[in-house]
Design an enzyme around this catalytic site. Structure first.
Site, short mmCIF file in Angstrom:
data_model
loop_
_atom_site.label_atom_id
_atom_site.label_comp_id
_atom_site.label_asym_id
_atom_site.label_seq_id
_atom_site.Cartn_x
_atom_site.Cartn_y
_atom_site.Cartn_z
CE LYS A 19 63.72 26.49 39.35
NZ LYS A 19 63.11 27.69 39.78
N GLY A 20 67.09 25.17 35.06
CA GLY A 20 67.03 24.22 33.95
C GLY A 20 68.42 23.80 33.50
CE1 TYR A 56 57.79 40.08 21.94
CE2 TYR A 56 55.46 40.07 21.36
CZ TYR A 56 56.78 40.36 21.04
OH TYR A 56 57.07 40.93 19.83
CB ILE A 151 51.10 32.16 47.04
CG1 ILE A 151 51.24 33.21 48.13
CG2 ILE A 151 49.75 31.42 47.18
CD1 ILE A 151 50.20 34.31 48.07
CB CYS A 384 56.53 26.50 11.07
SG CYS A 384 54.88 25.84 11.39
NE ARG A 465 45.19 26.75 16.05
CZ ARG A 465 44.86 25.93 17.04
NH1 ARG A 465 44.25 24.80 16.78
NH2 ARG A 465 45.13 26.24 18.29
CG HIS A 510 58.60 23.90 14.61
ND1 HIS A 510 58.81 25.24 14.79
CD2 HIS A 510 57.28 23.75 14.33
CE1 HIS A 510 57.66 25.88 14.63
NE2 HIS A 510 56.72 25.01 14.35
CD GLU A 512 62.40 25.16 15.32
OE1 GLU A 512 62.58 24.59 14.22
OE2 GLU A 512 61.38 25.83 15.58
N1 GLN Z 1 50.69 30.11 11.92
C1 GLN Z 1 51.04 29.01 11.10
C2 GLN Z 1 50.10 27.84 11.27
O1 GLN Z 1 49.41 27.73 12.24
C3 GLN Z 1 52.49 28.58 11.35
C4 GLN Z 1 52.72 28.06 12.72
C5 GLN Z 1 54.19 28.03 13.11
O2 GLN Z 1 55.01 28.73 12.53
N2 GLN Z 1 54.52 27.26 14.12
O3 GLN Z 1 50.04 27.00 10.41
#
Ligand code: GLN
Length: 537
Positions: A19-20, A56, A151, A384, A465, A510, A512
């Site tokens: 659909k996307g 997953y 549902i 990351c 984080r 990120h 990407e």
């Molecule tokens: N686990 C790492 C963090 O929280 C990297 C997070 C990620 O790759 N998006 O900083």
């Protein structure tokens, strides 16, 4: 044009019909005809957003500029349209209920009994019209997650029914995406599942205006006539969606079938100009007849499921096209990499990308992968967690801090070269609390990063984080791992790189998420170019 028009896309028979992609392809065509179009997705699950979902379960979590953690379909919307999406473009049942229950606790319903109809449905309808009310769009396409008859989709279906009624004919239409399966034993395409699915929709009071029929074989005229007659749609509104070799071909297939024209007619809108797909078609041609081929290793722990790294895989398609190169992404599970086997596993690779991720599983394999790429001058790109692993690897093997680690993996490490961000230390809730969305980064001149971006201030999207620990900044820089990009407000290191290497770069953000067909991300474009060069050598 003042009345925003609405197109709802529902799905029948089975999930995973795409659909996307259909929504994004239609939006692409409408955009190419000159309509300001956006797409939003309403998901039926109870998570407030997919941020807390294991990849997953639901594939990659996509992140918008404004820091929303969203369904991966929003990635397709941005890649096709090259228009940013936002928090408002993805709503889940969890968010709807949360908001209604919070209103109830504040006493906003003035003693009324709070019910699915009208309170939940009103909340859904308000959110469905939110972007439309901004005045920024002529057409809003709304994808309803799940399959008709479930549902959990019922409140959405009821809201669509009401909205079509509220907005009136020609202002809102419904496209139903369905499956026309091929029975090999009978040698026939079967229409019955579609008939039943349209009937289920009718039971909820919705008449499909257009049928988009997913199929592995051409749908004959006879079958199209039959579908039209028994599903109560115009003959021209039976649209075939045959399997394509790439999702990027779907806009052209929909154009040939006339999906955009039928939709515009139903919405009482002029066709305007024929869609301008010149750039799109050049891109397609480049995907189909590449001049080079490279093998790039994708080192991650979710490699069994393609959807977990969706935006990275798509960014390789965009950047591959920009380099007239077919990128074979070789997925390698980081849990099965170690110092002994890495050379053997990487022997056919022209470059290595170490993927984002969370938690301890597979990280030693990622560190071994970084080391191999660094020592063997194989182009390296860390995203990351991949960037954080490059900092750990450099600390261990160049600075000699054998214990170096991230406190995410070992809270007791003697050398926490990657550390929990200060702002995260008081955070206890897991949902929506990472460092999210777009942040600025200042790039130092005379660096690979500067060469790639060609500018000193950039903005990229984040989801993490932990951070590079600035206590190790001098030591790491003196040893050759340069911090080439830094957040101007916090001093947080966003980019690291090595000079004496053909291409070695790690980014805390990120890239990407921002790669689109029109604007392939420069980091990916340069990384693929480095892979081509490395292969030639
Ligand atoms: N686990 C790492 C963090 O929280 C990297 C997070 C990620 O790759 N998006 O900083």
């Amino acid at each position: 044009m003042n009345q925003t028009k609405y197109i709802f896309v529902t799905g029948g028979v089975t999930s995973s019909l795409g659909k996307g992609i259909i929504a994004a392809s239609l939006a692409k065509l409408l955009q190419a005809r000159g309509y300001r179009t956006t797409i939003q997705k309403f998901d039926p699950y109870l998570n407030v957003d997919p941020g807390t979902l294991n990849p997953y379960e639901h594939g990659e979590c996509y992140v918008t500029d404004d820091g929303a953690e969203t369904d991966l379909d929003l990635g397709h919307y941005e890649r096709f349209l090259d228009v940013p999406t936002s928090q408002a473009n993805n709503v889940t049942t969890g968010r709807i209920y949360l908001s209604v229950i919070e209103k109830e606790r504040r006493g906003e319903f003035l003693g009324k009994t709070v019910q699915v109809v009208p309170h939940i449905t009103n909340e859904i309808k308000d959110r469905m019209q939110l972007l439309g009310k901004s005045g920024d769009y002529d057409i809003i396409i709304t994808e309803i997650g799940g399959t008709v008859g479930d549902i959990e989709s019922l409140p959405y279906i009821e809201s669509v029914r009401q909205l079509v009624w509220d907005l009136g004919e020609n202002n809102a239409i419904v496209i139903h995406l369905t499956l026309v399966p091929y029975l090999a034993a009978a040698g026939e395409l079967k229409t019955k599942p579609t008939q039943h699915s349209v009937k289920t929709l009718m039971e909820s009071g919705i008449k499909a205006d257009i049928l988009v029929c997913r199929t592995e074989h051409e749908i004959s005229n006879d079958i199209r006539n039959k579908l039209a007659l028994f599903c109560n749609v115009k003959r021209e509104a039976v649209i075939q969606s045959i399997d394509a070799s790439t999702i990027y071909e779907v806009p052209n297939l929909m154009l040939e079938e006339g999906l955009d024209v039928v939709a515009l007619k139903k919405l009482d809108l002029p066709k305007k100009a024929a869609p301008d797909l010149k750039h799109w078609n050049t891109f397609l041609k480049r995907i189909k007849s590449p001049k080079h081929t490279v093998n790039i290793g994708l080192i991650g722990k979710y490699v069994e499921m393609q959807d977990c790294y969706k935006s990275i895989l798509e960014a390789f398609i965009h950047s591959g096209a920009a380099n007239e190169t077919k990128v074979n992404v070789i997925s390698i599970h980081s849990e099965y990499i170690d110092e002994e086997c890495v050379a053997e596993k990487f022997k056919d690779l022209d470059a290595v990308l170490v993927a984002p991720g969370f938690g301890e599983r597979g990280i030693e394999g990622k560190i071994a992968a970084v080391r191999y790429a660094r020592e063997n001058k194989l182009p390296f790109f860390g995203i990351c967690l991949g960037m954080q692993m490059s900092v750990i690897e450099y600390s261990r093997n160049v600075l000699g801090l054998a214990e170096a680690n991230s406190t995410e993996m070992n809270p007791e490490t003697q050398n926490p070269v990657v550390n929990l961000m200060e702002s995260q230390k008081t955070v206890t809730d897991k949902g929506g609390t990472m460092r999210l969305g777009a942040w600025k980064c200042e790039i130092k001149p005379d660096t690979l990063a500067y060469k790639i971006y060609g500018q000193t201030t950039i903005s990229e999207r984040h989801r993490h984080r932990y951070e590079y620990n600035n206590e190790y900044l001098d030591a790491l820089q003196n040893a050759g791992l340069k911090a080439s990009g830094v957040n101007p407000d916090t001093g947080l290191v966003e980019i690291v790189e090595i000079e004496d290497h053909p291409f070695f770069i790690g980014v805390q953000y990120h890239p990407e998420y921002k790669s689109t067909v029109v604007n392939p991300h420069p980091l990916f474009v340069n990384f693929v170019a480095a892979a081509v060069k490395s292969k030639k050598k």
